[in-house]
Write an enzyme that holds these catalytic residues in place. Structure first.
Site, PDB file in Angstrom:
ATOM      1  N   ASP A  41       0.954  -1.184  -0.074  1.00 52.91           N
ATOM      2  CA  ASP A  41      -0.163   0.010  -0.053  1.00 52.91           C
ATOM      3  C   ASP A  41       0.955   1.321   0.176  1.00 52.91           C
ATOM      4  O   ASP A  41       2.022   1.232   0.222  1.00 52.91           O
ATOM      5  CB  ASP A  41      -0.796   0.089   1.140  1.00 52.91           C
ATOM      6  N   ASP A  46      -8.075  -2.662  14.189  1.00 45.52           N
ATOM      7  CA  ASP A  46      -9.443  -2.528  13.661  1.00 45.52           C
ATOM      8  C   ASP A  46      -9.525  -4.038  12.768  1.00 45.52           C
ATOM      9  O   ASP A  46     -10.731  -4.062  12.107  1.00 45.52           O
ATOM     10  CB  ASP A  46     -10.017  -1.434  13.064  1.00 45.52           C
ATOM     11  N   GLU A  48      -9.853  -1.684   5.170  1.00 47.16           N
ATOM     12  CA  GLU A  48     -10.757  -1.336   6.548  1.00 47.16           C
ATOM     13  C   GLU A  48     -11.754  -2.377   6.446  1.00 47.16           C
ATOM     14  O   GLU A  48     -12.334  -2.457   5.648  1.00 47.16           O
ATOM     15  CB  GLU A  48     -10.978   0.306   6.635  1.00 47.16           C
ATOM     16  N   HIS A 107      -7.869  -4.407  10.041  1.00 43.47           N
ATOM     17  CA  HIS A 107      -7.568  -4.308   8.630  1.00 43.47           C
ATOM     18  C   HIS A 107      -6.272  -5.068   8.040  1.00 43.47           C
ATOM     19  O   HIS A 107      -5.274  -5.494   8.904  1.00 43.47           O
ATOM     20  CB  HIS A 107      -7.241  -2.789   8.209  1.00 43.47           C
TER      21      HIS A 107
END
Ligand code: F6R
Length: 260
Positions: free
Chosen positions: A67, A136, A143, A138
């Protein structure tokens, strides 16, 4: 899925580096998928040390980033291409032209995303993809509620992720809101996925990803669909796994001939 629980981040890094060296020795033209963030840093340090000791060469290896932030100048020290150069590529013999990242500055993000998918395909796909996991859940920067079949695209970071990543910036406001990330479907096409998680903050997302239901609420649970996943954890990140004893037992009795 194989779960390996080790003492601390340094042992995790050593084992992951060993897996990468093994991969590169088996295939000199290996394609490595690289993650940034804190989790892979001990592995990168170990790879640099192993390269300096003459144990491994990356001369023919290609690397693709998982990313990249959108909105940072290309030479910003936290741009992921810069991070990966600093932590690994510039310290080993991997040619800079073999390091690939999404063209987030091209002015046409959708096209850059398509081009990145084509580039990965033209390299023959990723042999070994390193991954971290977000608090979270991801994976990459997919996400919660990302499509489990998503491809490379722009994503908006959650407030939680921006707060977690603020430690790399002078202030929380500086953390970009957007990233381009390989999609979950893209990640699933790599031949071997290696997830690294260390520290207590990762215990809940790791348990959800490994032992929870397959659900886009926890994007990392998509790992359950892949035939070759290695999850390397320290004791703290493994703290909430119900079957931890079984994973330890499996690791202790792993047949000597079996690779990671
Ligand atoms: C980074 C990436 C993210 C991180 C994750 C964990 O390239 O794709 O998914 O792996 O946010 O970050 P750390 O390792 O800093 O806890």
């Amino acid at each position: 899925m194989e779960i390996v629980i080790l003492q601390g981040p340094e042992s995790v890094g050593e084992l992951v580096a060993e897996a990468i060296v093994d991969q590169v020795r088996r295939r000199h033209h290996a394609v490595l998928g690289l993650a940034t963030g804190s989790s892979p840093l001990p592995a990168y340090r170990s790879l640099v040390a192993r390269h300096r000791a003459g144990e491994v060469s990356f001369e023919h290896v290609s690397a693709v980033l998982l990313d990249e932030y959108v909105g940072l100048q290309p030479d910003h020290p936290q741009a992921y291409r810069q991070v990966i150069r600093r932590e690994l590529v510039d310290q080993v013999d991997l040619p800079l032209e073999h390091l690939h990242s999404p063209a987030v500055h091209s002015g046409d993000i959708p096209n850059a995303c398509r081009a990145y998918e084509e580039l990965i395909a033209s390299l023959g796909g990723v042999d070994l993809q390193l991954l971290g996991i977000g608090a979270d859940g991801h994976l990459g920067f997919n996400e919660p509620i990302s499509s489990l079949r998503s491809r490379t695209r722009i994503k908006t970071l959650t407030d939680r992720t921006r707060a977690d990543n603020a430690r790399f910036f002078a202030s929380g406001e500086e953390v970009p809101r957007h990233v381009v990330t390989q999609g979950l479907g893209t990640i699933l096409e790599a031949r071997h996925l290696v997830l690294i998680a260390t520290g207590e903050a990762k215990a809940a997302p790791v348990a959800a990803a490994v032992e929870g239901p397959l659900a886009s609420r926890c994007p990392a649970s998509v790992l359950q669909l892949h035939p070759h996943v290695t999850v390397v954890l320290d004791e703290e990140a493994a703290g909430r796994l119900e079957l931890a004893d079984y994973y330890r037992e499996t690791w202790r009795h792993k047949p000597a001939w079996q690779h990671l």
